[in-house]
Write a protein that holds these residues in place. Structure first.
Motif, PDB file in Angstrom:
ATOM      1  N   LEU A   4       0.787  -1.212   0.176  1.00 31.90           N
ATOM      2  CA  LEU A   4       0.028   0.024   0.121  1.00 31.90           C
ATOM      3  C   LEU A   4       0.908   1.367   0.120  1.00 31.90           C
ATOM      4  CD1 LEU A   4      -3.023  -0.258   0.044  1.00 31.90           C
ATOM      5  CD2 LEU A   4      -3.166   0.536   2.428  1.00 31.90           C
ATOM      6  N   SER A   5       1.991   1.403   0.917  1.00 31.11           N
ATOM      7  CA  SER A   5       2.735   2.468   0.801  1.00 31.11           C
ATOM      8  C   SER A   5       3.686   2.524  -0.301  1.00 31.11           C
ATOM      9  CB  SER A   5       3.655   2.667   2.267  1.00 31.11           C
ATOM     10  OG  SER A   5       4.139   1.419   2.449  1.00 31.11           O
ATOM     11  N   ALA A   6       3.920   1.133  -0.924  1.00 31.24           N
ATOM     12  CA  ALA A   6       4.626   1.323  -2.083  1.00 31.24           C
ATOM     13  C   ALA A   6       4.019   1.919  -3.149  1.00 31.24           C
ATOM     14  CB  ALA A   6       5.315  -0.119  -2.478  1.00 31.24           C
ATOM     15  N   LEU A   7       2.754   1.849  -3.231  1.00 32.71           N
ATOM     16  CA  LEU A   7       1.823   2.219  -4.252  1.00 32.71           C
ATOM     17  C   LEU A   7       1.486   3.734  -4.096  1.00 32.71           C
ATOM     18  CD1 LEU A   7       0.056   1.676  -6.496  1.00 32.71           C
ATOM     19  CD2 LEU A   7      -1.758   1.390  -5.030  1.00 32.71           C
TER      20      LEU A   7
ATOM     21  N   ARG B 336      -3.641   0.138 -11.951  1.00 35.65           N
ATOM     22  CA  ARG B 336      -5.055   0.931 -12.393  1.00 35.65           C
ATOM     23  C   ARG B 336      -5.663  -0.155 -13.456  1.00 35.65           C
ATOM     24  NH1 ARG B 336      -1.424   6.513 -13.152  1.00 35.65           N
ATOM     25  NH2 ARG B 336      -1.616   7.072 -11.303  1.00 35.65           N
ATOM     26  N   GLY B 337      -5.168  -1.307 -13.619  1.00 31.69           N
ATOM     27  CA  GLY B 337      -5.729  -2.146 -14.720  1.00 31.69           C
ATOM     28  C   GLY B 337      -5.699  -1.767 -15.942  1.00 31.69           C
ATOM     29  N   THR B 338      -5.001  -0.910 -16.298  1.00 30.69           N
ATOM     30  CA  THR B 338      -4.652  -0.327 -17.523  1.00 30.69           C
ATOM     31  C   THR B 338      -3.895  -1.341 -18.526  1.00 30.69           C
ATOM     32  OG1 THR B 338      -3.114   1.223 -17.143  1.00 30.69           O
ATOM     33  CG2 THR B 338      -5.461   1.889 -17.271  1.00 30.69           C
ATOM     34  N   ALA B 339      -3.019  -2.208 -18.075  1.00 32.46           N
ATOM     35  CA  ALA B 339      -2.075  -3.345 -18.700  1.00 32.46           C
ATOM     36  C   ALA B 339      -2.549  -4.814 -18.265  1.00 32.46           C
ATOM     37  CB  ALA B 339      -0.564  -2.853 -18.517  1.00 32.46           C
ATOM     38  N   GLU B 340      -2.447  -5.530 -18.999  1.00 31.03           N
ATOM     39  CA  GLU B 340      -2.676  -6.844 -18.768  1.00 31.03           C
ATOM     40  C   GLU B 340      -1.446  -7.499 -18.449  1.00 31.03           C
ATOM     41  OE1 GLU B 340      -4.928  -9.525 -18.402  1.00 31.03           O
ATOM     42  OE2 GLU B 340      -6.020  -7.686 -18.764  1.00 31.03           O
ATOM     43  N   PRO B 341      -1.486  -8.022 -17.142  1.00 31.10           N
ATOM     44  CA  PRO B 341      -0.313  -8.498 -16.356  1.00 31.10           C
ATOM     45  C   PRO B 341       0.308  -9.975 -17.219  1.00 31.10           C
ATOM     46  CG  PRO B 341      -1.949  -9.169 -15.243  1.00 31.10           C
ATOM     47  CD  PRO B 341      -2.551  -8.234 -16.206  1.00 31.10           C
ATOM     48  N   PRO B 342       1.523  -9.975 -17.327  1.00 34.36           N
ATOM     49  CA  PRO B 342       2.043 -11.289 -18.018  1.00 34.36           C
ATOM     50  C   PRO B 342       1.979 -12.608 -16.723  1.00 34.36           C
ATOM     51  CG  PRO B 342       3.860  -9.886 -17.191  1.00 34.36           C
ATOM     52  CD  PRO B 342       2.667  -9.052 -17.181  1.00 34.36           C
ATOM     53  N   GLU B 344       3.461 -14.374 -14.767  1.00 37.85           N
ATOM     54  CA  GLU B 344       4.103 -14.426 -13.777  1.00 37.85           C
ATOM     55  C   GLU B 344       4.013 -13.326 -12.568  1.00 37.85           C
ATOM     56  OE1 GLU B 344       5.207 -13.775 -16.730  1.00 37.85           O
ATOM     57  OE2 GLU B 344       6.790 -12.324 -16.662  1.00 37.85           O
ATOM     58  N   LEU B 345       3.251 -12.064 -13.320  1.00 36.44           N
ATOM     59  CA  LEU B 345       3.119 -11.225 -12.604  1.00 36.44           C
ATOM     60  C   LEU B 345       1.416 -10.873 -12.004  1.00 36.44           C
ATOM     61  CD1 LEU B 345       5.139  -8.244 -13.875  1.00 36.44           C
ATOM     62  CD2 LEU B 345       5.443  -9.400 -11.876  1.00 36.44           C
ATOM     63  N   ALA B 346       0.718 -11.952 -12.227  1.00 33.81           N
ATOM     64  CA  ALA B 346      -0.699 -11.892 -11.982  1.00 33.81           C
ATOM     65  C   ALA B 346      -1.126 -11.654 -10.645  1.00 33.81           C
ATOM     66  CB  ALA B 346      -1.330 -13.471 -12.472  1.00 33.81           C
ATOM     67  N   GLU B 347      -0.306 -12.286  -9.692  1.00 34.84           N
ATOM     68  CA  GLU B 347      -0.507 -12.150  -8.486  1.00 34.84           C
ATOM     69  C   GLU B 347      -0.053 -10.742  -8.059  1.00 34.84           C
ATOM     70  OE1 GLU B 347       1.222 -14.527  -4.489  1.00 34.84           O
ATOM     71  OE2 GLU B 347       0.977 -15.518  -6.428  1.00 34.84           O
ATOM     72  N   THR B 348       1.016 -10.323  -8.199  1.00 34.25           N
ATOM     73  CA  THR B 348       1.320  -8.887  -8.024  1.00 34.25           C
ATOM     74  C   THR B 348       0.531  -7.904  -8.534  1.00 34.25           C
ATOM     75  OG1 THR B 348       3.656  -9.460  -8.015  1.00 34.25           O
ATOM     76  CG2 THR B 348       3.252  -7.146  -8.213  1.00 34.25           C
ATOM     77  N   ALA B 349      -0.163  -8.210  -9.911  1.00 34.87           N
ATOM     78  CA  ALA B 349      -1.110  -7.268 -10.323  1.00 34.87           C
ATOM     79  C   ALA B 349      -2.332  -7.319  -9.543  1.00 34.87           C
ATOM     80  CB  ALA B 349      -1.389  -7.691 -11.848  1.00 34.87           C
ATOM     81  N   ALA B 350      -2.742  -8.379  -9.028  1.00 35.23           N
ATOM     82  CA  ALA B 350      -4.123  -8.569  -8.354  1.00 35.23           C
ATOM     83  C   ALA B 350      -3.980  -7.664  -6.962  1.00 35.23           C
ATOM     84  CB  ALA B 350      -4.454  -9.878  -7.918  1.00 35.23           C
ATOM     85  N   LEU B 351      -2.606  -7.755  -6.397  1.00 34.60           N
ATOM     86  CA  LEU B 351      -2.380  -7.072  -5.037  1.00 34.60           C
ATOM     87  C   LEU B 351      -2.623  -5.558  -5.367  1.00 34.60           C
ATOM     88  CD1 LEU B 351      -1.987  -8.231  -2.285  1.00 34.60           C
ATOM     89  CD2 LEU B 351       0.580  -8.024  -3.163  1.00 34.60           C
ATOM     90  N   LEU B 352      -1.795  -5.182  -6.476  1.00 32.95           N
ATOM     91  CA  LEU B 352      -1.714  -3.906  -6.837  1.00 32.95           C
ATOM     92  C   LEU B 352      -3.213  -3.231  -7.038  1.00 32.95           C
ATOM     93  CD1 LEU B 352       1.621  -3.445  -8.814  1.00 32.95           C
ATOM     94  CD2 LEU B 352       1.093  -2.277  -6.652  1.00 32.95           C
ATOM     95  N   ARG B 353      -3.793  -3.851  -7.702  1.00 30.19           N
ATOM     96  CA  ARG B 353      -5.268  -3.502  -8.256  1.00 30.19           C
ATOM     97  C   ARG B 353      -6.238  -3.358  -6.799  1.00 30.19           C
ATOM     98  NH1 ARG B 353      -4.946  -6.409 -12.508  1.00 30.19           N
ATOM     99  NH2 ARG B 353      -6.499  -8.186 -11.728  1.00 30.19           N
ATOM    100  N   THR B 354      -6.087  -4.372  -5.947  1.00 32.72           N
ATOM    101  CA  THR B 354      -6.726  -4.252  -4.657  1.00 32.72           C
ATOM    102  C   THR B 354      -6.296  -3.052  -3.714  1.00 32.72           C
ATOM    103  OG1 THR B 354      -6.886  -6.523  -4.697  1.00 32.72           O
ATOM    104  CG2 THR B 354      -7.303  -5.359  -2.581  1.00 32.72           C
ATOM    105  N   ALA B 356      -4.784  -0.266  -5.003  1.00 33.55           N
ATOM    106  CA  ALA B 356      -5.258   0.768  -5.633  1.00 33.55           C
ATOM    107  C   ALA B 356      -6.696   1.267  -5.006  1.00 33.55           C
ATOM    108  CB  ALA B 356      -5.237   0.974  -6.998  1.00 33.55           C
ATOM    109  N   ARG B 357      -7.336   0.169  -5.250  1.00 32.51           N
ATOM    110  CA  ARG B 357      -8.951   0.124  -4.872  1.00 32.51           C
ATOM    111  C   ARG B 357      -9.091   0.892  -3.335  1.00 32.51           C
ATOM    112  NH1 ARG B 357     -12.337  -2.911  -2.479  1.00 32.51           N
ATOM    113  NH2 ARG B 357     -11.304  -4.738  -2.562  1.00 32.51           N
TER     114      ARG B 357
END
Ligand code: SF4
Lengths: 490, 367
Positions: A4-7, B336-342, B344-354, B356-357
């Motif tokens: 969260l803080s990294a973001l 921001r969900g504007t890029a489709e993750p490869p 190997e990054l699916a998990e990271t992407a999901a975490l980042l999207r959450t 951000a929300r």
């Protein structure tokens, strides 16, 4: 660090400005804190050079040691500094409010106020600790005698420094730490240690963005370091000649005035920046538990103030059991502090939601009058089903409470994709029908968490006398010695 | 010397475009062990390029100045400890550390008129050989040591004392930072340990050259610092084995710089002219915030890393939290969900999207 803080840092890079990490202020700010900007002579552990200090931003006092290697001048400086600090302590304490008798039957009191010291950065706080360490063992009579205020200063500074180790204490605050708790910048933690650069990201001057303002703050000519270390170029080109001139003049007031002016030029920009930081922090509304934590600070202050005359010894180092107890206390304080902040601030609670220890959503179904009749007597056990997009990681049976109303307690019954069933067990009233409004209704926004403030068990440590031999055996009681008092400060 | 270095040596000289190789000292050699994964630094250091001059030429000079007060304090403390044939130092080793230091020869190997570094090194070598044979108590002050850095000899003139006791040499490092109640600033202790490891290594190599067991140089060094707030020296033994291991690994890497050079343009040179910026950029860097305290190129590399939006500028912790996503733009696109993750990054992407929300919700949609 957390995702969260990294973001938040990424957002800051993108926006060219700091982004919030908190929606409320998590530290206490006194009405009239004592701001101190100390400078130390390069190459020395605790040789004070100057300090700009005061509670009035328009009228700081400048204390200077014109020849920092002269022991008598150092102690004269320490005595002057002591007067300001001791006055601040007395001026801040307010009235003693009676709390009624304690468990031992003795009347207890708590001061309505406590002194607060602010320094620009962690280095400033560490320097005050060393200054305290180097002055608190001084004797006021016999050989090596110093003014009575000097060891008193040492004991107070030591106390302030020790309280700072306690998470959530606001008695001694480093402003960089306080700001970083509330904002994320687009630079690294190392660079955030520079107060001016940090402020540049949070509130850049007109016409500049965060990176430009921070870059300007890194130029020591435009922006002298916030101390306690000085800029080496200033040392070599300005300070050294000014000190030499003062020496050569035999302490001439004009030479002293020049020296003071030189040091003031290094200190004033940080003085202004520090008050700017105070303004930014003050603009945030205080979190709900800030007053509670300040009350703990006032308790500690009342206790130390009351025992001050008796002179509770402050050893050079803790014994093994004292150190373990202290560590346990600090861990406990940290957990409690983290949890309380989460209840105060949805942005901190978001950390727990991200790791699955909390979840928020909308009540999809609510059965407020459900009874559990499996036992001898029926019990009120309402159930609510909550639709949530959060990544919940709570097993059935886990106890949770409501973030908005921690008294409302419950237990996870089942938790599946996008939906959690919670059985409520407490905070409903005493009857078999819930108090009106106690059970969340369909369509309500709710947030539940397994984090409970103060969930850490009490300490179990041996008495001092039972210290195991692996930890040095029972410690000798700490008694300050002559050699402590005679310690050089050269 | 190994064959590798013989091959790369001419290339390395060409990289400096005729400038003499920069002199290394223990500080710069110890700094080699910081950020060992950085190819740019590896090449510049192996070639003995003056990084400070390069950074300045590019407009990114770093203020690495030292205050004369700190210098004066350091010199005064060292002079005091070493006065009268290291009298204070010997007392300290005897009393505090309980070492049975009996009779001790004191040899000051400081520079004699017009003596070259090579000649001084030869003198150090001679005296050391004699001491090793006799195993007698000896204090060597200002020895001139040598360490090969990527095929070039670097002469080291430590403010250090090599001290032989019972057939074993110990390095004694004198530093003027205070040890208060048995504690000193960890960064300063770490820096001192790194430097001392350089001396231990140089001394070991010399001992080996002289046909003795390098283990006769102890991995335990003595750090002599002022105690509390006084000028009284205290000695603390420090085990520098971890620093030695890192140092040896890094020095071995430097001799393999050939592999890096093989991928670089053949006419690359770090001459201080208009092509310098491109030449430096041609060698990959790995910037991290810690570079600021250890490498003269830091502000240049930071600027470059920021310009290409590298997440590394925010610190290793941030980069790790982002699951190794390299750029700010890519990470934000995932969040921001504007890029489709490869995959190997699916998990990271999901975490980042959450994440951000959650930030958006908590900040009332303002994020
Ligand atoms: S500053 Fe640049 S050259 Fe130096 S170690 Fe860091 S990335 Fe490598």
């Amino acid at each position: 660090m957390s995702v969260l803080s990294a973001l938040a840092r990424l957002e800051a890079v993108d926006a060219g400005r700091a982004r919030p990490l908190a929606t409320v202020r998590h530290c206490h700010l006194a009405d009239a804190p004592l701001l101190m900007v100390p400078l130390r002579l390069a190459g020395e552990a605790a040789a004070p050079l100057a300090v700009l200090l005061g509670t009035d931003r328009a009228d700081p006092a400048l204390l200077v040691v014109p020849q920092p290697r002269n022991r008598d001048l150092r102690f004269a400086f320490a005595a002057e500094l002591a007067k300001v600090v001791l006055e601040h302590v007395e001026a801040s304490r307010g009235a003693a409010e009676p709390l009624g008798p304690g468990r031992d039957g003795e009347e207890r009191v708590r001061y309505t106020g406590a002194p607060q010291i602010l320094v620009p950065n962690g280095g400033g706080a560490a320097f005050l600790r060393l200054l305290g360490r180097s002055t608190r063992f001084r004797r006021t009579e016999g050989p090596h005698a110093v003014e009575a205020a000097v060891p008193a200063l040492g004991r107070w500074l030591t106390w302030f420094a020790e309280r700072r180790d306690r998470p959530g204490s606001s008695l001694l605050l480093a402003l960089t730490d306080a700001l970083r708790l509330h904002w994320a910048t687009g630079q690294s933690a190392l660079e955030d240690a520079n107060l001016a650069a940090l402020l540049g990201w949070i509130d850049p001057p007109a016409g500049l963005d965060g990176p430009a303002a921070a870059a300007r703050a890194e130029d020591p000519l435009r922006c002298p370091p916030a101390g306690p270390a000085t800029d080496p170029t200033f040392d070599n080109e300005v300070l050294a000649p000014a000190i030499a001139a003062w020496d050569a003049s035999g302490g001439d007031p004009r030479a002293e005035a020049r020296l003071r002016a030189a040091l003031e030029s290094q200190l004033v920009p940080t003085w202004d920046a520090a008050w700017h930081a105070v303004d930014l922090l003050r603009a945030l509304p205080p979190g709900a538990s800030v007053a509670d934590r300040w009350e703990r600070d006032r308790d500690a202050f009342t206790l130390f103030h009351a025992g001050f005359a008796e002179g509770v010894p402050q050893a050079r180092r803790d014994s093994a059991v004292a150190a373990a107890r202290r560590l346990h206390r600090l861990e406990r304080a940290q957990e409690e502090y983290d949890a309380r902040r989460a209840f105060d601030d949805p942005l901190v609670m978001a950390e727990y939601r991200l790791t699955g220890q909390a979840f928020a959503g909308t009540v999809a179904e609510s059965d407020p009058t459900r009874l559990d009749e499996s036992g001898k007597r029926p019990k009120l056990r309402p159930r609510v089903r909550i639709a949530t997009p959060d990544p919940v990681r709570l097993e059935p049976g886990a106890t949770v409470c409501s973030a908005d109303r921690p008294a409302l307690k419950g237990r996870i019954v089942e938790s599946g994709a996008g939906d959690v069933l919670v059985e409520l067990t407490g905070g409903l009233g005493r009857k078999l029908v819930p108090e009106p409004g106690a059970v969340p209704a369909e369509g309500d926004r709710v947030c539940f968490t397994s984090v409970v403030p103060g969930s850490f068990g009490p300490a179990r440590f041996p008495e001092s006398a039972d210290t195991p031999w692996t930890h040095g055996g029972p410690p000798a009681e700490y008694v300050p010695t002559d050699s402590d008092a005679a310690e050089e400060w050269s | 010397m190994t064959e590798n270095t013989a091959d790369t040596a001419p290339d390395l000289d060409r990289l400096r475009a005729g400038a003499p190789p920069r002199n290394h000292d223990a500080r710069t050699i110890a700094a080699l062990t910081a950020n060992p994964g950085c190819a740019r630094r590896g090449v510049l250091d192996a070639a003995g390029v003056d990084k400070d001059a390069v950074a300045r030429h590019l407009g990114f000079g770093t203020p690495f100045g030292q205050s004369q007060f700190a210098l004066a304090r350091g010199n005064a403390f060292e002079a005091q400890v070493k006065a009268d044939g290291c009298a204070e130092l010997l007392t300290l080793l005897r009393d505090r550390l309980g070492l049975a230091v009996a009779e001790v020869f004191y040899d000051d190997l400081a520079v004699e008129d017009g003596e070259s570094r090579e000649a001084r090194h030869a003198r150090t070598r001679r005296l050391l050989a004699r001491a090793l044979d006799s195993a007698e108590g000896t204090l060597f002050d200002h020895p001139m040591l040598r360490l090969d850095i990527a095929g070039h000899p670097a002469y080291l003139e430590p403010d250090v004392i090599a001290f032989q006791l019972g057939g074993r040499f110990h390095v004694v490092e004198i530093k003027s930072f205070a040890v208060v109640d048995g504690q000193a600033e960890p960064e300063q202790v770490a820096a001192a340990a790194r430097q001392a490891a350089v001396y231990v290594l140089a001394l070991r190599r010399l001992v080996a050259e002289l046909g003795h067991d390098p283990a006769r140089v102890a991995h335990e060094i003595f750090l002599v610092c002022p105690e509390d707030f006084s000028n009284r020296p205290s000695a603390t033994p420090v085990d520098v084995r971890p620093q030695l291991a890192v140092l040896e690994r890094q020095l071995a890497r430097l001799t393999r710089v050939r592999d890096i050079l093989a991928d670089l343009p053949p006419d690359l040179s770090f001459a201080l002219d208009e092509g310098l910026g491109d030449a430096v950029r041609a060698v990959g860097a790995r910037y991290a915030p810690e570079c600021v305290s250890g490498c003269e190129m830091a502000y240049f590399c930071r600027d470059e890393a920021r310009a290409c939006g590298a997440t590394g500028v925010l610190g290793r912790g941030v980069r790790d939290d982002l699951g190794g996503v390299d750029t700010v733009g890519a990470a934000l696109a995932l969040a921001r969900g504007t890029a489709e993750p490869p995959a190997e990054l699916a998990e990271t992407a999901a975490l980042l999207r959450t994440a951000a929300r959650l930030r958006r919700e908590a900040l009332g949609g303002a994020a």
